[in-house]
Design an enzyme around this catalytic site. Structure first.
Site, PDB file in Angstrom:
ATOM      1  N   ARG A 101       0.875  -1.185   0.000  1.00  0.00           N
ATOM      2  CA  ARG A 101       0.000   0.000   0.000  1.00  0.00           C
ATOM      3  C   ARG A 101       0.902   1.221   0.000  1.00  0.00           C
ATOM      4  O   ARG A 101       1.704   1.411   0.919  1.00  0.00           O
ATOM      5  CB  ARG A 101      -0.907   0.010   1.232  1.00  0.00           C
ATOM      6  CG  ARG A 101      -1.569   1.366   1.459  1.00  0.00           C
ATOM      7  CD  ARG A 101      -2.632   1.362   2.525  1.00  0.00           C
ATOM      8  NE  ARG A 101      -3.814   0.652   2.068  1.00  0.00           N
ATOM      9  CZ  ARG A 101      -5.009   0.743   2.665  1.00  0.00           C
ATOM     10  NH1 ARG A 101      -5.165   1.512   3.740  1.00  0.00           N
ATOM     11  NH2 ARG A 101      -6.040   0.081   2.209  1.00  0.00           N
ATOM     12  N   HIS A 128      -7.653   0.896  -5.997  1.00  0.00           N
ATOM     13  CA  HIS A 128      -7.799   0.052  -4.796  1.00  0.00           C
ATOM     14  C   HIS A 128      -8.450  -1.273  -5.225  1.00  0.00           C
ATOM     15  O   HIS A 128      -9.588  -1.577  -4.884  1.00  0.00           O
ATOM     16  CB  HIS A 128      -8.656   0.780  -3.757  1.00  0.00           C
ATOM     17  CG  HIS A 128      -8.570   0.202  -2.368  1.00  0.00           C
ATOM     18  ND1 HIS A 128      -7.767  -0.876  -2.044  1.00  0.00           N
ATOM     19  CD2 HIS A 128      -9.192   0.576  -1.217  1.00  0.00           C
ATOM     20  CE1 HIS A 128      -7.908  -1.152  -0.758  1.00  0.00           C
ATOM     21  NE2 HIS A 128      -8.759  -0.290  -0.240  1.00  0.00           N
ATOM     22  N   GLN A 131     -10.121  -3.953  -2.705  1.00  0.00           N
ATOM     23  CA  GLN A 131     -11.417  -3.524  -2.175  1.00  0.00           C
ATOM     24  C   GLN A 131     -12.532  -3.876  -3.155  1.00  0.00           C
ATOM     25  O   GLN A 131     -13.617  -4.313  -2.762  1.00  0.00           O
ATOM     26  CB  GLN A 131     -11.391  -2.012  -1.919  1.00  0.00           C
ATOM     27  CG  GLN A 131     -12.703  -1.479  -1.374  1.00  0.00           C
ATOM     28  CD  GLN A 131     -12.999  -1.954   0.037  1.00  0.00           C
ATOM     29  OE1 GLN A 131     -12.168  -1.804   0.919  1.00  0.00           O
ATOM     30  NE2 GLN A 131     -14.175  -2.520   0.252  1.00  0.00           N
ATOM     31  N   ASP A 218     -17.312   7.284  -0.778  1.00  0.00           N
ATOM     32  CA  ASP A 218     -16.032   7.165  -0.065  1.00  0.00           C
ATOM     33  C   ASP A 218     -15.702   8.550   0.475  1.00  0.00           C
ATOM     34  O   ASP A 218     -16.350   9.550   0.110  1.00  0.00           O
ATOM     35  CB  ASP A 218     -14.944   6.672  -1.047  1.00  0.00           C
ATOM     36  CG  ASP A 218     -13.599   6.382  -0.380  1.00  0.00           C
ATOM     37  OD1 ASP A 218     -13.556   6.244   0.865  1.00  0.00           O
ATOM     38  OD2 ASP A 218     -12.587   6.295  -1.101  1.00  0.00           O
ATOM     39  N   CYS A 258     -16.250   1.753   1.437  1.00  0.00           N
ATOM     40  CA  CYS A 258     -15.087   0.895   1.750  1.00  0.00           C
ATOM     41  C   CYS A 258     -14.602   1.076   3.179  1.00  0.00           C
ATOM     42  O   CYS A 258     -13.868   0.219   3.687  1.00  0.00           O
ATOM     43  CB  CYS A 258     -13.971   1.138   0.748  1.00  0.00           C
ATOM     44  SG  CYS A 258     -13.257   2.788   0.819  1.00  0.00           S
ATOM     45  N   ARG A 286     -13.591  -8.528   2.506  1.00  0.00           N
ATOM     46  CA  ARG A 286     -12.167  -8.323   2.181  1.00  0.00           C
ATOM     47  C   ARG A 286     -11.391  -9.615   2.455  1.00  0.00           C
ATOM     48  O   ARG A 286     -10.547 -10.024   1.664  1.00  0.00           O
ATOM     49  CB  ARG A 286     -11.578  -7.189   3.043  1.00  0.00           C
ATOM     50  CG  ARG A 286     -12.105  -5.803   2.750  1.00  0.00           C
ATOM     51  CD  ARG A 286     -11.701  -5.296   1.385  1.00  0.00           C
ATOM     52  NE  ARG A 286     -10.263  -5.252   1.172  1.00  0.00           N
ATOM     53  CZ  ARG A 286      -9.457  -4.256   1.530  1.00  0.00           C
ATOM     54  NH1 ARG A 286      -9.966  -3.175   2.091  1.00  0.00           N
ATOM     55  NH2 ARG A 286      -8.165  -4.290   1.288  1.00  0.00           N
TER      56      ARG A 286
HETATM   57  N1   CP Z   1     -11.103  -0.056   3.044  1.00  0.00           N
HETATM   58  C1   CP Z   1      -9.797  -0.117   3.405  1.00  0.00           C
HETATM   59  O1   CP Z   1      -8.906  -0.366   2.611  1.00  0.00           O
HETATM   60  O2   CP Z   1      -9.591   0.096   4.739  1.00  0.00           O
HETATM   61  P1   CP Z   1      -8.201   0.289   5.474  1.00  0.00           P
HETATM   62  O3   CP Z   1      -7.646   1.621   5.024  1.00  0.00           O
HETATM   63  O4   CP Z   1      -8.523   0.246   6.917  1.00  0.00           O
HETATM   64  O5   CP Z   1      -7.276  -0.809   5.056  1.00  0.00           O
HETATM   65  N1  NVA Z   2      -9.989   6.725  -0.865  1.00  0.00           N
HETATM   66  C1  NVA Z   2      -9.541   6.327   0.450  1.00  0.00           C
HETATM   67  C2  NVA Z   2      -9.759   4.870   0.651  1.00  0.00           C
HETATM   68  C3  NVA Z   2      -9.339   4.347   1.999  1.00  0.00           C
HETATM   69  C4  NVA Z   2      -9.510   2.875   2.131  1.00  0.00           C
HETATM   70  C5  NVA Z   2      -8.070   6.683   0.609  1.00  0.00           C
HETATM   71  O1  NVA Z   2      -7.307   6.480  -0.330  1.00  0.00           O
HETATM   72  O2  NVA Z   2      -7.701   7.194   1.673  1.00  0.00           O
END
Ligand code: CP
Ligand code: NVA
Length: 299
Positions: A101, A128, A131, A218, A258, A286
């Protein structure tokens, strides 16, 4: 066999994606308790915060018989500027797979290009994809199939919106996005997906959700954009998924988010906690979707 990466949803074909969702369902129901990751170790690199992604990957890897290593970019040399291509070649000699990530999609692509083990994108500024596997599984559980479903997106044209665009193109469902001017999704992803399905882009949330089966949103400010919070709050005024907006969706519409969510901003408390919300089933999925992914790439 050459290694397979999962850097975006289109790294799997339509058939592979549907097979993966079916496998995830079998794992979730207890019909498949195989441990295809026995004696395998997967590194989990995080340059951003996470609750769901970290825990669902760690637990999933263990349930599949493997081991997970949490690697914060604050602690490994990546955070001090060690080149990604060097890290890729070193970690390939210890690990059996990596989930990462981070910020730039290009960094994940560089890691994959230089690693000899499968790389999984656990969120970038652009996409993502993990997700989306969970989200698609949640829709299938609800409606039996994705075919003929209309999916609406209300809010920022962010990593989640971009991954929805990729999945619409991959699987052929109709997608309608409502995003304010200046916060639209990636144009090249839109152009590519529009060769395969109908994608409507508007700045009116009411238009996007009209008759939709799935209503998604989101946060307005994603990780790494914190300095833009005030400007974003202004730009996204009127983009709250609330009960008023939900009335325009189909009568059996579901709501997805999400998480983490900001109640009273992109989604109201009533909708998030209401009967149409599937956000906690979505979060649960997930685990199951990623176990099927891990089995496919590393099993
Ligand atoms: N939805 C998601 O990816 O959550 P986290 O940021 O907690 O991993
Ligand atoms: N769009 C958000 C998703 C978090 C899971 C971010 O990138 O912070």
């Amino acid at each position: 066999m050459p290694k397979r990466d999962f850097l975006r949803n289109t790294d799997l074909s339509r058939v592979e994606t549907l097979d993966l969702l079916a496998h995830a369902s079998r794992m979730k129901s207890g019909a498949d308790v195989a441990r295809p990751l026995a004696a395998r170790v997967v590194g989990l690199i995080f340059a951003k915060s996470s609750t769901r992604t970290r825990v669902s990957f760690e637990v999933g890897i263990r349930q599949l018989g493997g081991d997970a290593l949490f690697l914060s970019s604050r602690d490994i040399q990546l955070g001090r500027g060690e080149p990604i291509r060097d890290m890729a070649r070193v970690l390939s000699r210890y690990l059996d797979g990596i989930m990462i990530r981070t910020f730039a999609q290009a960094d994940v692509e560089e890691l994959a290009a230089h690693a000899t083990i499968p790389i999984i994108n656990g969120l970038t500024d652009l996409l993502h994809p993990c997700q989306l596997l969970a989200d698609l599984l949640t829709i299938q559980e609800e409606f039996g199939t994705l075919d003929g479903r209309v999916v609406a997106w209300v809010g920022d044209g962010n990593n989640m919106a971009n991954s929805w665009i990729e999945c619409a193109g991959l699987l052929g469902f109709e997608l309608r996005l409502a995003c304010p001017d200046g916060y639209r999704p990636d144009q090249s992803l839109l152009d590519a997906a529009r060769h395969h399905t109908t994608i409507h882009l508007t700045d009116d949330p009411r238009e996007a959700v009209q008759g939709a089966d799935v209503i998604n949103t989101d946060v307005w400010t994603s990780m790494g954009q914190e300095e833009e919070t005030a400007a974003r709050e202004k730009a996204f005024a009127g983009y709250c998924v609330d009960e008023e907006l939900m009335k325009r969706g189909s009568s059996d519409a579901i709501v997805l988010h999400c998480l983490p969510a900001h109640r009273g901003e992109e989604i109201s408390e009533e909708v998030l906690e209401g009967p149409q919300s599937r956000v906690f089933d979505q979060a649960a999925n997930r685990l199951h979707a990623q176990k099927a992914l891990l089995a496919q790439l590393l099993g």
